[in-house]
Scaffold this motif. Structure first.
Motif, PDB file in Angstrom:
ATOM      1  N   LYS A 263       0.831  -1.212   0.000  1.00 10.80           N
ATOM      2  CA  LYS A 263       0.000   0.000   0.000  1.00 10.80           C
ATOM      3  C   LYS A 263       0.867   1.264   0.000  1.00 10.80           C
ATOM      4  N   GLY A 264       1.980   1.199  -0.736  1.00 11.50           N
ATOM      5  CA  GLY A 264       2.870   2.350  -0.853  1.00 11.50           C
ATOM      6  C   GLY A 264       3.851   2.503   0.283  1.00 11.50           C
ATOM      7  N   LEU A 265       3.803   1.615   1.261  1.00  8.94           N
ATOM      8  CA  LEU A 265       4.676   1.711   2.433  1.00  8.94           C
ATOM      9  C   LEU A 265       5.897   0.823   2.225  1.00  8.94           C
ATOM     10  N   TYR A 266       6.704   1.200   1.240  1.00  2.45           N
ATOM     11  CA  TYR A 266       7.923   0.453   0.952  1.00  2.45           C
ATOM     12  C   TYR A 266       9.092   1.428   0.825  1.00  2.45           C
ATOM     13  N   GLY A 267      10.277   0.879   1.042  1.00  2.00           N
ATOM     14  CA  GLY A 267      11.497   1.669   0.880  1.00  2.00           C
ATOM     15  C   GLY A 267      12.441   0.957  -0.061  1.00  2.00           C
ATOM     16  N   VAL A 268      13.182   1.724  -0.843  1.00  2.00           N
ATOM     17  CA  VAL A 268      14.156   1.171  -1.780  1.00  2.00           C
ATOM     18  C   VAL A 268      15.547   1.600  -1.341  1.00  2.00           C
ATOM     19  N   TYR A 269      16.439   0.630  -1.218  1.00  2.00           N
ATOM     20  CA  TYR A 269      17.785   0.877  -0.706  1.00  2.00           C
ATOM     21  C   TYR A 269      18.818   0.295  -1.680  1.00  2.00           C
ATOM     22  N   GLN A 270      19.902   1.028  -1.872  1.00  2.00           N
ATOM     23  CA  GLN A 270      20.997   0.529  -2.696  1.00  2.00           C
ATOM     24  C   GLN A 270      22.118   0.043  -1.788  1.00  2.00           C
ATOM     25  N   GLN A 271      22.442  -1.232  -1.906  1.00  2.00           N
ATOM     26  CA  GLN A 271      23.533  -1.826  -1.140  1.00  2.00           C
ATOM     27  C   GLN A 271      24.520  -2.446  -2.120  1.00  2.00           C
ATOM     28  N   ASP A 272      25.691  -1.815  -2.230  1.00  2.00           N
ATOM     29  CA  ASP A 272      26.705  -2.249  -3.205  1.00  2.00           C
ATOM     30  C   ASP A 272      26.076  -2.250  -4.595  1.00  2.00           C
ATOM     31  N   GLU A 273      25.970  -3.397  -5.225  1.00  2.00           N
ATOM     32  CA  GLU A 273      25.410  -3.464  -6.568  1.00  2.00           C
ATOM     33  C   GLU A 273      24.006  -4.067  -6.574  1.00  2.00           C
ATOM     34  N   LYS A 274      23.349  -4.028  -5.419  1.00  2.00           N
ATOM     35  CA  LYS A 274      22.012  -4.588  -5.314  1.00  2.00           C
ATOM     36  C   LYS A 274      20.999  -3.504  -4.958  1.00  2.00           C
ATOM     37  N   LEU A 275      19.804  -3.653  -5.502  1.00  2.00           N
ATOM     38  CA  LEU A 275      18.705  -2.758  -5.172  1.00  2.00           C
ATOM     39  C   LEU A 275      17.682  -3.562  -4.365  1.00  2.00           C
ATOM     40  N   ILE A 276      17.355  -3.073  -3.187  1.00  2.00           N
ATOM     41  CA  ILE A 276      16.537  -3.828  -2.247  1.00  2.00           C
ATOM     42  C   ILE A 276      15.249  -3.068  -1.952  1.00  2.00           C
ATOM     43  N   MET A 277      14.140  -3.786  -2.028  1.00  2.00           N
ATOM     44  CA  MET A 277      12.838  -3.231  -1.630  1.00  2.00           C
ATOM     45  C   MET A 277      12.436  -3.848  -0.292  1.00  2.00           C
ATOM     46  N   SER A 278      12.045  -2.995   0.652  1.00  2.00           N
ATOM     47  CA  SER A 278      11.647  -3.465   1.978  1.00  2.00           C
ATOM     48  C   SER A 278      10.221  -3.028   2.282  1.00  2.00           C
ATOM     49  N   ASP A 279       9.456  -3.918   2.892  1.00  2.00           N
ATOM     50  CA  ASP A 279       8.126  -3.585   3.394  1.00  2.00           C
ATOM     51  C   ASP A 279       8.329  -2.848   4.712  1.00  2.00           C
ATOM     52  N   LEU A 280       8.037  -1.550   4.725  1.00  2.00           N
ATOM     53  CA  LEU A 280       8.302  -0.710   5.896  1.00  2.00           C
ATOM     54  C   LEU A 280       7.343  -0.973   7.048  1.00  2.00           C
ATOM     55  N   ARG A 281       6.312  -1.742   6.813  1.00  2.00           N
ATOM     56  CA  ARG A 281       5.291  -1.949   7.845  1.00  2.00           C
ATOM     57  C   ARG A 281       5.726  -2.953   8.906  1.00  2.00           C
ATOM     58  N   MET A 282       6.623  -3.866   8.559  1.00  2.00           N
ATOM     59  CA  MET A 282       6.972  -4.962   9.460  1.00  2.00           C
ATOM     60  C   MET A 282       8.450  -4.954   9.782  1.00  2.00           C
ATOM     61  N   GLY A 283       8.777  -4.778  11.049  1.00  2.00           N
ATOM     62  CA  GLY A 283      10.158  -4.671  11.482  1.00  2.00           C
ATOM     63  C   GLY A 283      10.441  -3.250  11.918  1.00  2.00           C
ATOM     64  N   GLN A 284      11.672  -2.832  11.743  1.00  2.00           N
ATOM     65  CA  GLN A 284      12.045  -1.444  11.987  1.00  2.00           C
ATOM     66  C   GLN A 284      13.259  -1.133  11.130  1.00  2.00           C
ATOM     67  N   GLU A 285      13.630   0.139  11.068  1.00  2.00           N
ATOM     68  CA  GLU A 285      14.694   0.558  10.154  1.00  2.00           C
ATOM     69  C   GLU A 285      15.938  -0.300  10.344  1.00  2.00           C
ATOM     70  N   SER A 286      16.447  -0.811   9.214  1.00  2.00           N
ATOM     71  CA  SER A 286      17.618  -1.712   9.132  1.00  2.00           C
ATOM     72  C   SER A 286      17.289  -3.153   9.491  1.00  2.00           C
ATOM     73  N   TYR A 287      16.087  -3.396  10.020  1.00  2.00           N
ATOM     74  CA  TYR A 287      15.703  -4.766  10.384  1.00  2.00           C
ATOM     75  C   TYR A 287      14.283  -5.063   9.889  1.00  2.00           C
ATOM     76  N   TYR A 288      14.106  -5.022   8.576  1.00  2.00           N
ATOM     77  CA  TYR A 288      12.780  -5.291   8.034  1.00  2.00           C
ATOM     78  C   TYR A 288      12.617  -6.776   7.760  1.00  2.00           C
ATOM     79  N   VAL A 289      11.458  -7.310   8.169  1.00  2.00           N
ATOM     80  CA  VAL A 289      11.199  -8.748   8.069  1.00  2.00           C
ATOM     81  C   VAL A 289      11.128  -9.190   6.613  1.00  2.00           C
ATOM     82  N   PHE A 290      10.552  -8.329   5.754  1.00  2.00           N
ATOM     83  CA  PHE A 290      10.402  -8.688   4.350  1.00  2.00           C
ATOM     84  C   PHE A 290      11.162  -7.687   3.479  1.00  2.00           C
ATOM     85  N   SER A 291      12.355  -8.097   3.073  1.00  2.00           N
ATOM     86  CA  SER A 291      13.191  -7.317   2.164  1.00  2.00           C
ATOM     87  C   SER A 291      13.605  -8.225   1.011  1.00  2.00           C
TER      88      SER A 291
END
Length: 339
Positions: A263-291
């Motif tokens: 529902k739009g509550l996602y974050g996109v992070y660049q780590q080295d050469e990978k692009l990661i999408m995280s569900d911001l609703r579950m977990g907390q910053e740097s520790y998201y359950v679904f990435s």
């Protein structure tokens, strides 16, 4: 909710409908059908993102359960011990067991497709954490007591009390969420923070401390608030994300599914050469359950694919910070402090 909660809830519902006919056998019936909807986790839908999104879809549909309950009732009546109960009563009991499972799931943030296939919208009230002892313990105690013949005379009363207590806790969770949302919105307004998407969820194992996410074009605010906090004690921290990088990618089904499901509550992070999408609703910053890794950089370009899930849960030894924060607003739950 967790499997144990669904087992004892199913047993309690089954006993309330079938207990006077089947006695303790109804507890086993309830436990079995209370577990049934979650067996969809055994299905591989093609990728880890699709497995994430399609969990709680057809198996958690009230419409499918309404249609299948008479079939399950007919199958139950093939067994001699079940023939003391009419087909109608079996149908009602099975539907109640299945439907209370999915309705309870809808109190969590994950998302439950209650109206599949008419709608794939993932309903999520988000007033309960996926495991909450305050809800489950009365049902566990009741189920254990009902296993003993000596309590048969008071069994229905004990079972009803457990269901009432757990139901009142659900009502409390809604009241707490309303109270927290009022408090957080005032705190955000006081700082002139505008956002496009917002959600609040209880922190693990309680409904006293809540975490909220407010998404903006540049990133998101992570907010912590206790039911005991004054507005000035609400903690607000900003974390930048690179969601705009998704515009450089060819839109593929798994990415679109993840955008819609969160529902739009996602974050996109660049780590080295990978692009990661995280569900911001579950977990907390740097520790998201679904990435999920949604793209990798090759020859200066992002290439979608892979979609493997990352294991990035909050370490158990960090939970102490969360519980301390319930009554102490000076406890810092920001990423820098937790690390």
């Amino acid at each position: 909710m967790d499997s144990l909660t669904q087992v004892v809830l199913g047993s309690a519902v089954a006993y309330s409908v079938l207990g006077n006919k089947l006695g303790r056998k109804s507890l086993l019936v309830g436990a079995t059908f209370g577990t049934l909807p979650d067996l969809d986790v055994l299905i591989n839908y093609g990728s880890e993102i699709e497995n994430f999104v399609y969990h709680r879809s057809f198996s958690h549909s009230l419409l499918m359960q309404l249609l299948l309950s008479p079939l399950f009732a007919w199958l139950m009546l093939k067994m001699n011990w079940a023939k003391s109960v009419s087909c109608t009563r079996w149908s009602v009991a099975i539907f109640l067991i299945l439907s209370t499972h999915v309705l309870l799931d809808s109190f969590t943030v994950y998302g439950t497709q209650l109206l599949w296939p008419l709608s794939t919208y993932p309903f999520g009230i988000s007033s309960m954490f996926i495991i909450d002892p305050a809800y489950t313990v009365p049902l566990i105690v009741s189920t254990i007591i009902l296993c003993f013949e000596r309590f048969k005379l008071y069994a229905q009363y004990i079972n009803s009390c457990a269901l009432i207590l757990s139901s009142f806790y659900l009502i409390w969770s809604l009241v707490a969420k309303w109270h927290i949302n009022e408090k957080i919105h005032l705190a955000l307004n006081n700082k002139n923070i505008e956002f496009t998407h917002y959600e609040s969820t209880p922190t693990p194992l309680n409904t006293l401390l809540w975490r909220a996410v407010a998404v903006t074009e540049q990133g998101h605010y992570e907010v912590y608030a206790s039911v005991f906090d004054a507005i000035e004690n609400v903690n607000i921290d900003f974390y930048p994300t690179t969601n705009t990088l998704l515009t450089q990618l060819d839109t593929e089904k798994p990415i679109t599914l993840l955008q819609n499901f969160t529902k739009g509550l996602y974050g996109v992070y660049q780590q080295d050469e990978k692009l990661i999408m995280s569900d911001l609703r579950m977990g907390q910053e740097s520790y998201y359950v679904f990435s999920f890794v949604v793209a990798q950089q090759r020859n200066q370009q992002w290439v979608t694919g892979g979609y493997q899930r990352l294991n990035n849960r909050l370490p158990l030894d960090k939970l102490g910070f969360i519980y301390s924060r319930i009554t102490d607003p000076s406890v810092d739950l920001s990423t820098k402090a937790i690390h």
